[in-house]
Design an enzyme around this catalytic site. Structure first.
Site: not given
Ligand code: 5RP
Length: 218
Positions: A29-30, A82, A84, A95, A103
């Site tokens: 993720g970012s 990270g 959501d 996810g 993950e």
């Molecule tokens: C990817 C994830 C990420 O950890 C989640 O989507 C958070 O992403 P971001 O750091 O871009 O806000 O679970 O599958």
């Protein structure tokens, strides 16, 4: 601070949990991208990483960090990823980037899960963010009907194929009052690979970037 600055600040702080001469579990993720960039600054002190997605593997390798197959690694001290959404009990929805299954596997092996996030991810109750469910393609319609029976509104994430060659259903309108129970219930539907509730194995530590700086919530 902007949201990206908060993410970056949390990611840099998480370096404090990385011990010398270890293999580090790395999410997707970012926010994790900032962590990978930070990890590159100490790459000579670590052995390498285990990655939760092709996307993160690519970024790690571009920095010259060796990426190990999880099957060749016995111990991971930390997994950094990270979220959501995250509650005060450190249960999470993950996810959004479709990497939830890998993950969850890497997180299961790690001794400590360090969640890096900005304040927008903190919630009282999980479920405003649609819950991602990774599904074997031929089971998509069946699983969707079962998810409707559980009270959700599943939506097929068009055009997305996971690193495991599966599809994602995003489940809207769930108010998740018992994350552990729902995580088990959805995983019991035939055709589900896994769902994005990380409640049985939640985070151990939250490194939170906020307007006031970074805090570590244990
Ligand atoms: C990817 C994830 C990420 O950890 C989640 O989507 C958070 O992403 P971001 O750091 O871009 O806000 O679970 O599958």
């Amino acid at each position: 601070m902007t949201q990206n600055e908060m993410k970056k600040a949390a990611a840099i702080k998480a370096l404090e949990f990385v011990e010398n001469d270890t293999i580090v579990g790395v999410g997707t993720g970012s926010t994790v991208n900032y962590f990978i960039d930070a990890l590159a600054t100490i790459k000579n002190k670590i052995i390498g990483a285990v990655s939760s997605s092709d996307e993160s593997s690519k970024r790690l390798k571009a920095h010259g960090i060796e990426v190990f197959d999880l099957n060749s690694v016995d111990v991971l001290d930390v997994y950094v990823d990270g979220a959501d959404e995250i509650t005060k009990h450190k249960a999470m929805i993950k996810g959004g980037g479709a990497a939830l299954t890998r993950e969850k596997i890497v997180a299961a092996v790690a001794k400590k899960f360090i969640c890096i996030a900005d304040t927008s991810k903190q919630v009282a109750v999980l479920g405003s963010f649609p819950l991602p469910v990774e599904v074997i393609p031929m089971a998509r319609s069946y699983v969707a009907r079962e998810l409707v029976n559980l009270g959700g509104d599943p939506v097929y994430r068009q055009g997305v194929v996971t690193d495991n060659s599966n599809v994602i259903l995003d489940v809207y309108n769930l108010e998740i009052l018992d994350p552990k129970a729902l995580e088990a219930q959805i995983n019991a539907i035939v055709g589900v690979v896994t769902n994005g509730l990380f409640a049985h194995r939640g985070a151990d530590i939250l490194v939170l970037g906020s307007e006031d700086g970074v805090s570590v919530v244990i």
